[in-house]
Design an enzyme around this catalytic site. Sequence first.
Site, short mmCIF file in Angstrom:
data_model
loop_
_atom_site.label_atom_id
_atom_site.label_comp_id
_atom_site.label_asym_id
_atom_site.label_seq_id
_atom_site.Cartn_x
_atom_site.Cartn_y
_atom_site.Cartn_z
CG HIS B 150 -1.91 0.97 1.42
ND1 HIS B 150 -1.65 2.28 1.72
CD2 HIS B 150 -3.26 0.86 1.33
CE1 HIS B 150 -2.80 2.95 1.80
NE2 HIS B 150 -3.78 2.11 1.56
CG ASP B 227 0.29 -2.45 5.85
OD1 ASP B 227 -0.59 -2.58 6.72
OD2 ASP B 227 0.05 -1.96 4.73
CD GLN B 230 -6.70 -5.00 3.90
OE1 GLN B 230 -7.64 -5.77 4.06
NE2 GLN B 230 -6.87 -3.72 3.63
CE LYS B 253 -7.14 -0.47 5.94
NZ LYS B 253 -7.91 0.15 4.87
CB CYS B 393 -3.81 3.34 -1.43
SG CYS B 393 -5.07 4.57 -1.15
#
Lengths: 162, 439
Positions: B150, B227, B230, B253, B393
């Site tokens: 991202h 990251d 998700q 999220k 993104c």
Amino acid sequence: MSGLEQLYQQVILDHARERHGEGLLDADPGAAMVGESFQVNPTCGDEVRLRVQLADAPDGGSPVIEHVSWDGVGCSISRASLSVLTDLVEKGSVRDADALSETFRALMSNRGAPLPLEQEETLGDAAVFVGVARFPARIKCALLGWMALRDAVAKALTGPTA
Amino acid sequence: MTTTTANPDVATSARERAAELARVRADFPLLTRQVNGHDLVYLDWGATSQKPECVIDAEQDFYLTANAAVHRGAHTLAAEATELFEDARRVVADFVGADDDEIVWTSNATAAINLVAYAMSNATAGRGGVAAQRFALASGDEIVVSELEHHANLVPWQELAARTGAVIRPLPATDEGRLDVGALETVVGERTRLVAVTHASNVTGAVTDVAAVVDRAHAVGALVVLDACQSVPHLGVDLHALDVDFAAFSGHKMLGPTGIGVLYGRRALLEALPPVTTGGSMVEVVTMTEATYLPPPQRFEAGTQMVAQTVGLRAAAQFLSDLGMDAVAAHEQELTAHLLAGIAQVPHVRVLGPTQAVDRLGVVAFEVDGVHPHDVGQVLDAAGVAVRVGHHCAQPIHRRLGVASSTRASVGVATTTAELDVFLDALAGVRAYFGLATS
């Protein structure tokens, strides 16, 4: 008419399929007023490169747009808008193209309502984009080509850049 | 999806799971709304999740009963608010297998990653003393970033490189949209100081083999920044077990509020890291010429904090814990398999990413041949189906897979197979709408 049909009017779908002006044209040899603009829609990564060639008006008035050509990646709205724009401004004057561009912007800010008749009539096929203004996320798609046109014409008028 | 089975236990458990899903769904008030004359089918959980009532209530209750400034003031309300703020940190730390002093509140995951990048800049400028020199970069040092990232885990590193003279080295993705683990050996080397990877791609859904990345990075003395945006909402994540150095994830999220994100840092690293945003709440002694700083996490939490959001995020982490992340992951894997199998039946649609629900999350990006993603999304929206369109993104991975943008359907805890079927029906009609062949 459903919301989707207000957006995708038949004229738009036709122009999205049979696109006018697509494929960048080289400037004629010796052409003095040529301008090119590259625009992106940052939300979707769509891009358009549009080129214009202008010529002095025979009567010494506003220059004439000889050719419009473009290439790009985009949705049906942005490509149809480019195609319609090509038909409308080619062989016309820069002054008329500027006026048309302003009217089209006014249409896009009108939340889906038509413009007064005398204004709408000047838009020709571009009037079918009226429904796009009901979809705020798509207004930029319809305007991308017009932004490229304005920028390319401005560059053509300021002369060749070294 | 109907399943027939001779085993009554299996049938019972399927019924129980359906009843459980109906209960979960009932906790999300927004999912009952109508869009364009249809029941909303929300398949944009990867962009942001909808919120269960307990999260909305927790934030409201805080304002109704406990609002006060935290970590200052001695009155009862201030003490109670501080206790709620720190309790949220404990619950969220526990949820991701970290210690509470390793959890720094940020405004979002992007801010968390930028915090690390700017702290490394400050270390490079000599701030933070000798201890911080482990973060200082020199000209020619390398920052390895995967092609799947991202923009939030790419652009801050580009900027850090530009400020320090370090260079970005891309870690490639495979044609299937996974991290090319085989490239680690050659790309990550002696000059590598940091490796930035996603735990799961927000485009291809591929789950990264984090152990392989960590092994190689640590073998050359490089830091790993993960990251986890998700992964945290959809998989059980244990940051200590993953052995990464820093990780970032967002509240919104994972069923929590907007305006709250988390930076995880290994304790010893956070202790050595210089501050970035300075001012009130992060200092010990301040004179007219200098200041000394609090230990982490407070060193990184300058100014008034987003207290109500931490309380909301605590409720979200608790909600997911109560469901059990194993159950959440199993439910979503079933949805992912259904989604991938369904899309495979629609002609002229290509999935970007693995086509089997193995080491893969239920974030499924695809292209419809001849129809731009904006147009795909518009037709789906007319049927009440909310998906993401664009580059999500993540332009480099789109470019790698040969497209400028895509349409993406992503599932969440409250998604049902019936919703996926509404989406699949609408998807099957997209090409026809634009006058293209459907077989």
